[in-house]
Motif scaffolding. Structure first.
Motif, PDB file in Angstrom:
ATOM      1  N   THR A   1       1.785  46.086  16.810  1.00 40.88           N
ATOM      2  CA  THR A   1       3.234  45.821  17.148  1.00 40.88           C
ATOM      3  C   THR A   1       3.903  45.039  16.193  1.00 40.88           C
ATOM      4  O   THR A   1       4.948  45.516  15.478  1.00 40.88           O
ATOM      5  N   THR A   2       2.968  43.922  15.479  1.00 37.07           N
ATOM      6  CA  THR A   2       3.405  43.108  14.566  1.00 37.07           C
ATOM      7  C   THR A   2       3.707  44.104  13.199  1.00 37.07           C
ATOM      8  O   THR A   2       4.706  43.835  12.399  1.00 37.07           O
ATOM      9  N   ASP A   3       2.537  44.894  12.923  1.00 32.86           N
ATOM     10  CA  ASP A   3       2.563  45.760  12.033  1.00 32.86           C
ATOM     11  C   ASP A   3       3.638  46.801  11.727  1.00 32.86           C
ATOM     12  O   ASP A   3       4.392  46.695  10.588  1.00 32.86           O
ATOM     13  N   ASN A   4       4.057  47.258  12.906  1.00 28.93           N
ATOM     14  CA  ASN A   4       5.126  48.086  12.894  1.00 28.93           C
ATOM     15  C   ASN A   4       6.536  47.494  12.782  1.00 28.93           C
ATOM     16  O   ASN A   4       7.435  47.800  12.229  1.00 28.93           O
ATOM     17  N   PHE A   5       6.672  46.188  13.577  1.00 30.13           N
ATOM     18  CA  PHE A   5       7.998  45.523  13.380  1.00 30.13           C
ATOM     19  C   PHE A   5       7.784  44.901  11.789  1.00 30.13           C
ATOM     20  O   PHE A   5       9.223  45.037  11.322  1.00 30.13           O
ATOM     21  N   GLN A   6       7.111  44.590  11.191  1.00 26.98           N
ATOM     22  CA  GLN A   6       7.315  44.121   9.785  1.00 26.98           C
ATOM     23  C   GLN A   6       7.305  45.392   8.943  1.00 26.98           C
ATOM     24  O   GLN A   6       8.214  45.456   8.006  1.00 26.98           O
ATOM     25  N   ARG A   7       7.047  46.496   9.485  1.00 28.01           N
ATOM     26  CA  ARG A   7       7.123  47.938   8.484  1.00 28.01           C
ATOM     27  C   ARG A   7       8.762  48.037   8.576  1.00 28.01           C
ATOM     28  O   ARG A   7       9.375  48.676   7.899  1.00 28.01           O
ATOM     29  N   PHE A   8       9.228  48.038   9.957  1.00 28.53           N
ATOM     30  CA  PHE A   8      10.584  48.131  10.485  1.00 28.53           C
ATOM     31  C   PHE A   8      11.334  47.495   9.382  1.00 28.53           C
ATOM     32  O   PHE A   8      12.448  47.806   8.838  1.00 28.53           O
ATOM     33  N   LEU A   9      11.304  45.941   9.550  1.00 25.38           N
ATOM     34  CA  LEU A   9      12.042  45.214   8.480  1.00 25.38           C
ATOM     35  C   LEU A   9      11.882  45.612   7.062  1.00 25.38           C
ATOM     36  O   LEU A   9      12.886  45.447   6.438  1.00 25.38           O
ATOM     37  N   GLN A  10      10.820  46.047   6.610  1.00 26.00           N
ATOM     38  CA  GLN A  10      10.645  46.147   5.437  1.00 26.00           C
ATOM     39  C   GLN A  10      11.296  47.566   4.956  1.00 26.00           C
ATOM     40  O   GLN A  10      11.787  47.525   4.023  1.00 26.00           O
ATOM     41  N   SER A  11      11.426  48.570   5.718  1.00 23.39           N
ATOM     42  CA  SER A  11      12.174  49.671   5.664  1.00 23.39           C
ATOM     43  C   SER A  11      13.505  49.400   5.914  1.00 23.39           C
ATOM     44  O   SER A  11      14.289  50.075   5.044  1.00 23.39           O
ATOM     45  N   ALA A  12      13.997  48.891   6.749  1.00 23.53           N
ATOM     46  CA  ALA A  12      15.400  48.713   7.069  1.00 23.53           C
ATOM     47  C   ALA A  12      16.244  47.384   6.502  1.00 23.53           C
ATOM     48  O   ALA A  12      17.278  47.556   6.425  1.00 23.53           O
ATOM     49  N   ALA A  13      15.572  46.626   5.825  1.00 22.14           N
ATOM     50  CA  ALA A  13      16.025  45.256   5.297  1.00 22.14           C
ATOM     51  C   ALA A  13      15.221  44.847   4.155  1.00 22.14           C
ATOM     52  O   ALA A  13      14.745  43.865   4.224  1.00 22.14           O
ATOM     53  N   PRO A  14      14.925  45.618   3.255  1.00 21.72           N
ATOM     54  CA  PRO A  14      13.998  45.311   2.212  1.00 21.72           C
ATOM     55  C   PRO A  14      14.463  44.109   1.103  1.00 21.72           C
ATOM     56  O   PRO A  14      13.316  43.565   1.014  1.00 21.72           O
ATOM     57  N   ALA A  15      15.537  43.881   1.167  1.00 23.17           N
ATOM     58  CA  ALA A  15      15.994  42.699   0.416  1.00 23.17           C
ATOM     59  C   ALA A  15      15.742  41.767   1.047  1.00 23.17           C
ATOM     60  O   ALA A  15      15.758  40.622   0.407  1.00 23.17           O
ATOM     61  N   ALA A  16      15.765  41.499   2.255  1.00 21.97           N
ATOM     62  CA  ALA A  16      15.601  40.424   3.249  1.00 21.97           C
ATOM     63  C   ALA A  16      14.416  39.991   3.559  1.00 21.97           C
ATOM     64  O   ALA A  16      13.933  39.122   4.150  1.00 21.97           O
ATOM     65  N   TRP A  17      13.328  41.107   3.648  1.00 19.39           N
ATOM     66  CA  TRP A  17      11.852  40.995   4.255  1.00 19.39           C
ATOM     67  C   TRP A  17      11.104  41.542   2.969  1.00 19.39           C
ATOM     68  O   TRP A  17      10.830  42.532   2.755  1.00 19.39           O
TER      69      TRP A  17
END
Length: 354
Positions: free
Chosen positions: A174-190
């Motif tokens: 779940t952590t892996d996917n949540f961080q993948r989501f942040l990386q994909s949807a907000a790359p400048a912020a994560w």
């Protein structure tokens, strides 16, 4: 930890589970064992009940986290791993060795949205977006009345309360996917690479989905990412998310709309790894793409006991045909028909490996 089959007081060690999974019980039952993702734990309990009603198959599943489940599968302690993220390169190699030189396949039998769950007195409705979530979980947004949150919530009285982000402390898909989501949807912020281990700064950790849910329930001002069913079970607030096309509430319809558009990384392959990068970057209006598709990772063929593959095949077929009913009440989204048809092709090929 509640083991899945009703009426059975089974507390199996990994070794005992393996013995049980590869032999028939005195009552003629067939048994399969799995371990891993807590995101699909409630679904596996539900599937076990369905199998108990309609077959002679005993399904025993332990929710210990995706990382542990993969290790147990590779070590031949269980028949399948439950994981919220796909195997990495080294794990693929190890799994192939475990499967006698045959490929391990990912079969996403469950779909469940990830809720952004919070505990904030007096705030019943809240909208966040990927950039704000990245700021919260990297401890750059530290007050609930921060201008970035206020801008997304006009007319909402936000308190001057400290934001307390809570993440998974264990190795978690779940952590892996949540961080993948942040990386994909907000790359400048994560700025971090996705991983089963949380990479953001600050916050507090809790083990498993039950742990983060309990922690937020007891801690005013806190927020976490957790499977929908655990958020509702703890009566937590659930934020709507603006993925780029307006605020979207989490419900079965919005999550189902995202599922309808899912693609696989290798079209035509029987190894069904979801293209999560495309899913998480989606901005389709009215869709909630922060959805987990936890995998049951199995040997395509090559189990030491020839009955294991046939039992898995029978069990997974029943789960597709009868197990989807009632999942909505547990915080999951029943699989769309087209998705089920793709899974059926893979399940039908189990034991042949082709």
């Amino acid at each position: 930890m509640k083991i899945s089959r009703k009426g059975a007081a089974l507390a199996l060690t990994a070794a005992a589970a393996t013995v049980l999974a590869t032999s028939c019980s005195s009552g003629g039952e067939k048994a399969i064992s799995g371990e891993g993702s807590t995101a699909q734990q409630k679904a596996m309990e539900h599937f076990s009940d369905k199998l108990a009603e309609n077959t002679d198959i005993v399904l025993d599943y332990t929710g210990s986290g995706s990382g542990d489940g993969i290790k147990k599968f590779i070590n031949s302690d269980v028949d399948f791993a439950g994981s919220d993220s796909a195997l990495k390169d080294a794990e693929i190699t190890d799994a192939k060795a475990r499967c006698g030189g045959n490929d391990a396949w990912h079969i996403p039998l469950v779909a469940g949205p990830v809720a952004i769950a919070y505990n904030l007195d007096g705030v019943d409705k809240l909208t966040l977006n990927p950039e704000v979530l990245a700021g919260i979980f990297d401890s750059k947004i530290t007050k609930w009345n921060d201008p970035a949150i206020a801008e997304l919530n006009p007319g909402v009285s936000l308190p001057d309360t400290a934001v307390k982000p809570v993440h998974r402390s264990d190795s978690s898909g779940t952590t892996d996917n949540f961080q993948r989501f942040l990386q994909s949807a907000a790359p400048a912020a994560w700025p971090y690479e996705h991983s089963k281990e949380f990479q953001g700064k600050g916050g507090s950790g809790a083990a498993k989905s039950t742990g983060v849910g309990d922690t937020v329930k007891k801690s005013p001002g806190s927020i976490t990412y957790v499977e929908w069913g655990f958020a509702t079970e703890n009566d937590l607030g659930i934020a709507a998310l603006d993925f780029g096309a307006g605020s979207v509430e989490l419900n079965a319809d919005t999550a189902g709309k995202a599922l309808d558009a899912i693609e696989f990384t290798t079209p035509g392959s029987k190894d069904l790894v979801v293209d999560t990068d495309a899913l998480f970057a989606s901005k389709e209006p009215g869709a909630y793409p922060l959805v987990l598709t936890p995998y049951s990772i199995v040997c395509s063929t090559g189990y030491d006991d020839s009955e294991t593959s046939s039992t898995l095949k029978e069990a997974f077929t029943k789960i597709l045909d009868e197990g989807q009913e009632g999942l909505g009440e547990l915080g999951y989204v029943p699989l769309p028909d087209g998705f089920k048809d793709t899974l059926r092709t893979t399940i039908d090929a189990l034991d042949s490996g082709n």
